[in-house]
Write an enzyme that holds these catalytic residues in place. Structure first.
Site, PDB file in Angstrom:
ATOM      1  N   LYS A   1      32.594  74.844  16.699  1.00 24.23           N
ATOM      2  CA  LYS A   1      32.543  73.806  17.344  1.00 24.23           C
ATOM      3  C   LYS A   1      31.458  73.658  18.317  1.00 24.23           C
ATOM      4  O   LYS A   1      31.445  72.691  19.047  1.00 24.23           O
ATOM      5  CB  LYS A   1      33.807  73.547  18.063  1.00 24.23           C
ATOM      6  CG  LYS A   1      35.027  73.123  17.355  1.00 24.23           C
ATOM      7  CD  LYS A   1      36.454  73.290  18.240  1.00 24.23           C
ATOM      8  CE  LYS A   1      36.460  72.540  19.479  1.00 24.23           C
ATOM      9  NZ  LYS A   1      37.837  72.648  20.035  1.00 24.23           N
TER      10      LYS A   1
ATOM     11  N   LYS B   1      31.101  75.415  20.791  1.00 24.39           N
ATOM     12  CA  LYS B   1      31.421  75.413  22.327  1.00 24.39           C
ATOM     13  C   LYS B   1      31.452  76.943  22.754  1.00 24.39           C
ATOM     14  O   LYS B   1      31.728  77.831  21.920  1.00 24.39           O
ATOM     15  CB  LYS B   1      32.786  74.884  22.298  1.00 24.39           C
ATOM     16  CG  LYS B   1      32.670  73.339  22.652  1.00 24.39           C
ATOM     17  CD  LYS B   1      34.195  72.989  23.318  1.00 24.39           C
ATOM     18  CE  LYS B   1      34.172  71.341  23.566  1.00 24.39           C
ATOM     19  NZ  LYS B   1      35.355  71.106  24.325  1.00 24.39           N
TER      20      LYS B   1
END
Ligand code: C2G
Length: 128
Positions: free
Chosen positions: A44, A46
Site C-alpha cells: 500500500k 505505507k
C-alpha cells in the site's frame, strides 16, 4: 447477529479512526477489522510507525471492535465476507466506489471521512 467488517492500517490511532469504528459498529452487532499487516502496508506504499502486533493490541482494546484479522492482500475481502458471514462492508468515503464489487456479497457502506485529522497530519505536525 449482524456482522460488519472494515479494513485499514489504523496507524497512530486517532479520533478519525475511532469515529469510523464507532459508526461502523452502529451498523450491526459485531465488528471485525481487517488490519493491514506490515507486509501489506509495503504494497500500500505505507510505512506505519507501530508494527502489526502493536496496532492489533490497540485496536483490540477498543470497545467497538470485536475481532481483528490480518489483511495481507487486496483480494481477500470476498473470502472474508463468506468465511465470517459478513452483512455489511464499511469504509471511509475516501474509498467511495472502490469496493462496489462487494455488493454481490453484502451491503457496502462508505461513511464520510472525518476532516481535519490523519496519520500523515500527525506525523507532519510533530516534525515541525
Ligand atoms: N478514516 C476516516 N477519517 C480519517 C482517517 C481515516 O474516516 N480522518 C478512515 C478511512 O477512510 C478508513 C479507516 O479510517 O476507512 C482506516 O484508515 P487507514 O488506516 O488510512 O486505512 P487505509 O490505509 O485507507 O486502508 O483494503 C482497504 C485498505 O486497507 C484501507
Amino acid at each position: 447477529m449482524k456482522k460488519v467488517i472494515t479494513y485499514g492500517t489504523f496507524d497512530l490511532l486517532h479520533w478519525g479512526h475511532i469515529h469510523l469504528l464507532k459508526r461502523a459498529k452502529e451498523l450491526g452487532d459485531y465488528l471485525i477489522v481487517g488490519l493491514s499487516t506490515d507486509e501489506f502496508n509495503v504494497k500500500k506504499h505505507k510505512q506505519s510507525y507501530y508494527c502489526y502486533e502493536e496496532r492489533k493490541l490497540i485496536l483490540e482494546s477498543i470497545k467497538y471492535v470485536d475481532k481483528v484479522i490480518p489483511e495481507d492482500s487486496w483480494d481477500q475481502k470476498i473470502k472474508d465476507i463468506q468465511i465470517y458471514g459478513i452483512d455489511v462492508f464499511v469504509m471511509g468515503s475516501d474509498w467511495q466506489g472502490e469496493f462496489d464489487f462487494l455488493k454481490d456479497y453484502c451491503k457496502v457502506v462508505y461513511l464520510p471521512r472525518t476532516e481535519g485529522i490523519s496519520t500523515s497530519k500527525i506525523k507532519h505536525d510533530l516534525s515541525k
